[in-house]
Design a protein around this motif. Sequence first.
Motif, short mmCIF file in Angstrom:
data_model
loop_
_atom_site.label_atom_id
_atom_site.label_comp_id
_atom_site.label_asym_id
_atom_site.label_seq_id
_atom_site.Cartn_x
_atom_site.Cartn_y
_atom_site.Cartn_z
N THR A 128 59.44 -38.89 69.11
CA THR A 128 60.43 -38.18 69.93
C THR A 128 60.09 -36.71 70.13
O THR A 128 60.86 -35.97 70.75
CB THR A 128 61.83 -38.29 69.31
OG1 THR A 128 61.81 -37.68 68.00
CG2 THR A 128 62.25 -39.75 69.17
N PHE A 129 58.94 -36.27 69.61
CA PHE A 129 58.59 -34.85 69.69
C PHE A 129 58.36 -34.38 71.13
O PHE A 129 57.71 -35.05 71.92
CB PHE A 129 57.32 -34.57 68.89
CG PHE A 129 56.79 -33.17 69.08
CD1 PHE A 129 57.27 -32.13 68.30
CD2 PHE A 129 55.83 -32.89 70.05
CE1 PHE A 129 56.79 -30.83 68.49
CE2 PHE A 129 55.35 -31.60 70.24
CZ PHE A 129 55.84 -30.57 69.46
N ASP A 130 58.90 -33.23 71.45
CA ASP A 130 58.47 -32.43 72.60
C ASP A 130 58.83 -30.99 72.32
O ASP A 130 59.53 -30.68 71.35
CB ASP A 130 59.04 -32.94 73.93
CG ASP A 130 60.56 -32.86 74.02
OD1 ASP A 130 61.11 -31.78 73.68
OD2 ASP A 130 61.19 -33.85 74.42
N LEU A 131 58.37 -30.08 73.16
CA LEU A 131 58.56 -28.66 72.88
C LEU A 131 59.99 -28.19 73.11
O LEU A 131 60.33 -27.05 72.81
CB LEU A 131 57.59 -27.83 73.73
CG LEU A 131 56.12 -27.93 73.28
CD1 LEU A 131 55.21 -27.20 74.25
CD2 LEU A 131 55.96 -27.38 71.86
N ASP A 132 60.83 -29.08 73.65
CA ASP A 132 62.24 -28.73 73.82
C ASP A 132 63.08 -29.09 72.61
O ASP A 132 64.11 -28.47 72.35
CB ASP A 132 62.81 -29.43 75.06
CG ASP A 132 62.21 -28.90 76.36
OD1 ASP A 132 61.92 -27.69 76.42
OD2 ASP A 132 62.02 -29.70 77.29
#
Length: 222
Positions: free
Chosen positions: A156-160
């Motif tokens: 589920t990683f993203d920069l947000d």
Amino acid sequence: MYMSLFSFGKELRDMRIKLGLTQNDVSTLTGINTDTLRRIEGGKVMPKFETLSYLSAIYKHDLNTLFLKYRFNDFDSLYELKNKLESKFDRDEFYTLNTELKELNSLIRNIHNSYFKDYLTQLTLLTDAVILYKDEDKYKEAIERLIKAIIITLPTFDLDNYKSLVYSPMEMRILMNIAFVLNKMNNDSMYLEILEFCIKSVDEVNEMYPKLCYNLAGAYTR
């Protein structure tokens, strides 16, 4: 390849007892269910990266690294390769990393265990990204490699949403390198934000802590 969950669980139990902690104490400190702790110590379940990362802060030991010793016959070779890579990362010796990259790719071809394959794949993508952004100034490609590496174990990683996640030492190193690339791309605010998040998220006994201190001090100086 063989693994011994029972032997790992026994060592974990011995470490807890030496610290004078009960399973209830550990559960209270970490939020990990006592049934989960009981099953790990009994060798009945394969512990997750996140679980061992939480426990590492309490046991004052890198349990993810310890666990690898029970998962890979030739752990010493991997540990030596990992140390060589980290030494080169720290010395900015990026121009010779292709040697270790070839060794990593060779190891991956001979590994069939999914857990260990993920670890090696992350290390390979990280090494590849370091070459891309330090030696070839290919920042966009480097970011893509690093994000690809981190979502192997954090889908589920993203920069947000990165602040809402819990990171293992490997994932933290990848996140730190994402910050380095963003700095190269003149995104100073995001660079500092990620480094500050990282240093607040790791315990002082974590292997990443001194590296984060060094890089954040340099960022503040600049």
